[in-house]
Design an enzyme around this catalytic site. Structure first.
Site, PDB file in Angstrom:
ATOM      1  N   ASN A   9       0.771  -1.132  -0.075  1.00  0.00           N
ATOM      2  CA  ASN A   9      -0.088   0.038  -0.076  1.00  0.00           C
ATOM      3  C   ASN A   9       0.913   1.361   0.114  1.00  0.00           C
ATOM      4  O   ASN A   9       1.660   1.436   1.155  1.00  0.00           O
ATOM      5  CB  ASN A   9      -0.754   0.029   1.260  1.00  0.00           C
ATOM      6  CG  ASN A   9      -1.970   1.275   1.376  1.00  0.00           C
ATOM      7  OD1 ASN A   9      -1.472   2.251   1.103  1.00  0.00           O
ATOM      8  ND2 ASN A   9      -3.070   0.927   1.493  1.00  0.00           N
ATOM      9  N   GLU A  72      -8.507   0.324  -3.311  1.00  0.00           N
ATOM     10  CA  GLU A  72      -9.504   0.383  -1.927  1.00  0.00           C
ATOM     11  C   GLU A  72     -10.221   1.518  -2.065  1.00  0.00           C
ATOM     12  O   GLU A  72      -9.814   2.565  -2.456  1.00  0.00           O
ATOM     13  CB  GLU A  72      -8.569   0.563  -0.658  1.00  0.00           C
ATOM     14  CG  GLU A  72      -7.684  -0.475  -0.398  1.00  0.00           C
ATOM     15  CD  GLU A  72      -6.745  -0.210   0.828  1.00  0.00           C
ATOM     16  OE1 GLU A  72      -6.129  -1.230   1.225  1.00  0.00           O
ATOM     17  OE2 GLU A  72      -6.881   0.777   1.459  1.00  0.00           O
ATOM     18  N   THR A 103      -8.499   3.741   8.028  1.00  0.00           N
ATOM     19  CA  THR A 103      -9.739   2.817   8.123  1.00  0.00           C
ATOM     20  C   THR A 103      -9.855   2.280   9.415  1.00  0.00           C
ATOM     21  O   THR A 103      -8.919   1.594   9.773  1.00  0.00           O
ATOM     22  CB  THR A 103      -9.693   1.851   6.886  1.00  0.00           C
ATOM     23  OG1 THR A 103      -9.346   2.287   5.586  1.00  0.00           O
ATOM     24  CG2 THR A 103     -11.056   0.852   6.910  1.00  0.00           C
ATOM     25  N   HIS A 193      -4.098  -4.433   7.609  1.00  0.00           N
ATOM     26  CA  HIS A 193      -4.102  -3.570   8.697  1.00  0.00           C
ATOM     27  C   HIS A 193      -3.211  -3.696   9.800  1.00  0.00           C
ATOM     28  O   HIS A 193      -3.516  -4.686  10.744  1.00  0.00           O
ATOM     29  CB  HIS A 193      -5.746  -3.059   9.015  1.00  0.00           C
ATOM     30  CG  HIS A 193      -5.684  -1.668   9.201  1.00  0.00           C
ATOM     31  ND1 HIS A 193      -5.350  -1.020  10.275  1.00  0.00           N
ATOM     32  CD2 HIS A 193      -6.228  -0.554   8.382  1.00  0.00           C
ATOM     33  CE1 HIS A 193      -5.769   0.319  10.172  1.00  0.00           C
ATOM     34  NE2 HIS A 193      -6.133   0.461   8.930  1.00  0.00           N
TER      35      HIS A 193
HETATM   36  N1  PXP Z   1      -6.033  -3.101   3.976  1.00  0.00           N
HETATM   37  C1  PXP Z   1      -6.937  -2.094   3.883  1.00  0.00           C
HETATM   38  C2  PXP Z   1      -8.286  -2.678   3.447  1.00  0.00           C
HETATM   39  C3  PXP Z   1      -6.805  -0.949   4.377  1.00  0.00           C
HETATM   40  O1  PXP Z   1      -7.508   0.120   4.516  1.00  0.00           O
HETATM   41  C4  PXP Z   1      -5.418  -0.655   4.810  1.00  0.00           C
HETATM   42  C5  PXP Z   1      -4.892   0.824   4.962  1.00  0.00           C
HETATM   43  O2  PXP Z   1      -5.197   1.786   3.978  1.00  0.00           O
HETATM   44  C6  PXP Z   1      -4.505  -1.494   4.665  1.00  0.00           C
HETATM   45  C7  PXP Z   1      -4.814  -2.888   4.166  1.00  0.00           C
HETATM   46  C8  PXP Z   1      -2.674  -1.169   4.843  1.00  0.00           C
HETATM   47  O3  PXP Z   1      -2.774  -0.962   6.346  1.00  0.00           O
HETATM   48  P1  PXP Z   1      -1.410  -0.474   7.012  1.00  0.00           P
HETATM   49  O4  PXP Z   1      -1.030   0.742   6.419  1.00  0.00           O
HETATM   50  O5  PXP Z   1      -1.847  -0.381   8.502  1.00  0.00           O
HETATM   51  O6  PXP Z   1      -0.462  -1.570   6.725  1.00  0.00           O
END
Ligand code: PXP
Length: 242
Positions: A9, A72, A103, A193
């Site tokens: 991400n 997303e 989120t 996340h």
């Molecule tokens: N998955 C989803 C659905 C998310 O909304 C996010 C954050 O944008 C992530 C994964 C990645 O989370 P993190 O930045 O905490 O690794």
């Protein structure tokens, strides 16, 4: 052993750019670097308020990145139109509140089944894989299967925030049970996340999980790893001027 994919991400790269409303660092460059480094997928969140990723980033990344694109987005008509025009490989539907920092919880699929089913249908008929970001709860998993999603991404935030061994074990167990249940219902299982270099392994060990989406920790690590070279280069330039 089955393989597990990594979706990187890159939103935080855009967050740094937007802090100055300038052109650097460009998330398009970050996406290419992550792609070349072996990321299986580039994940990006086009938020309704455009606080980090911009429409232009999404379009360019879709063109120049050779691995998959996972968009997303909130379950809104505006976002569905964008997805149908850009055609990412996968869309992950996430809840979105304007005031949140990131989120915060999973999507309430159970509470809005008709609406989600309609959006899932529109995206799937365009050949887009549809993933729903949900809390690791039985009722949400069952609702995700009912609305016809291809996959669920289990929210690992509670696991990541667990304060002690007992809590960590409890959250890990929840994820394992949820992963098993989702797989039994024919859903692909992802997670993400709050995953970090320290807490990722036990989640990656869950056999049913095919994909992890990680952002904050990777970008944080990249900033610190790159800082030493960046300082040295600036020192060299200013010394050359004398
Ligand atoms: N998955 C989803 C659905 C998310 O909304 C996010 C954050 O944008 C992530 C994964 C990645 O989370 P993190 O930045 O905490 O690794």
């Amino acid at each position: 052993m089955s393989v597990i994919r990594l979706g990187v991400n890159i939103d935080h790269v855009a967050t740094i750019r937007e802090a100055r409303k300038t052109f650097e660092p460009d998330p398009v460059h970050a996406a290419v670097i992550a792609d070349l480094a072996g990321a299986d997928q580039i994940t990006l969140h086009l938020r309704e308020d455009r606080r980090h990723i911009q429409d232009r980033d999404l379009k360019l990344i879709r063109e120049v990145v050779h691995s998959k694109i996972n968009l997303e987005m909130a379950a809104t008509d505006e976002m569905v139109e964008i997805a149908l025009s850009v055609r990412p490989h996968q869309v992950t539907l996430v809840p979105e509140k304007r005031e949140e920092v990131t989120t915060e919880g999973g999507l309430d699929v159970k509470g809005q089944k008709e609406r989600i089913a309609e959006i899932v249908g529109r995206l799937k008929s365009a050949g887009i894989v549809v993933n729903l970001f949900i809390d690791p709860e039985k009722s949400q998993i069952e609702a995700a299967a009912e609305v016809g999603a291809d996959a669920v991404e289990l929210h690992t935030g509670e696991y990541a925030n667990a304060k002690n061994e007992a809590e960590i074990e409890k959250e890990l167990h929840r994820l394992k049970v949820a992963a098993k249940h989702a797989r039994e219902l024919g859903l692909k299982v992802y997670a993400g996340h709050g995953l970090t270099y320290k807490n990722v392994k036990p989640v990656a060990e869950i056999e049913e999980i095919e994909e992890l989406n990680i952002g904050h920790s990777i970008v944080a690590n990249a900033v610190l790893k790159g800082l030493s070279d960046a300082v040295k280069e600036m020192k060299r330039l200013i010394n050359e001027a004398r």
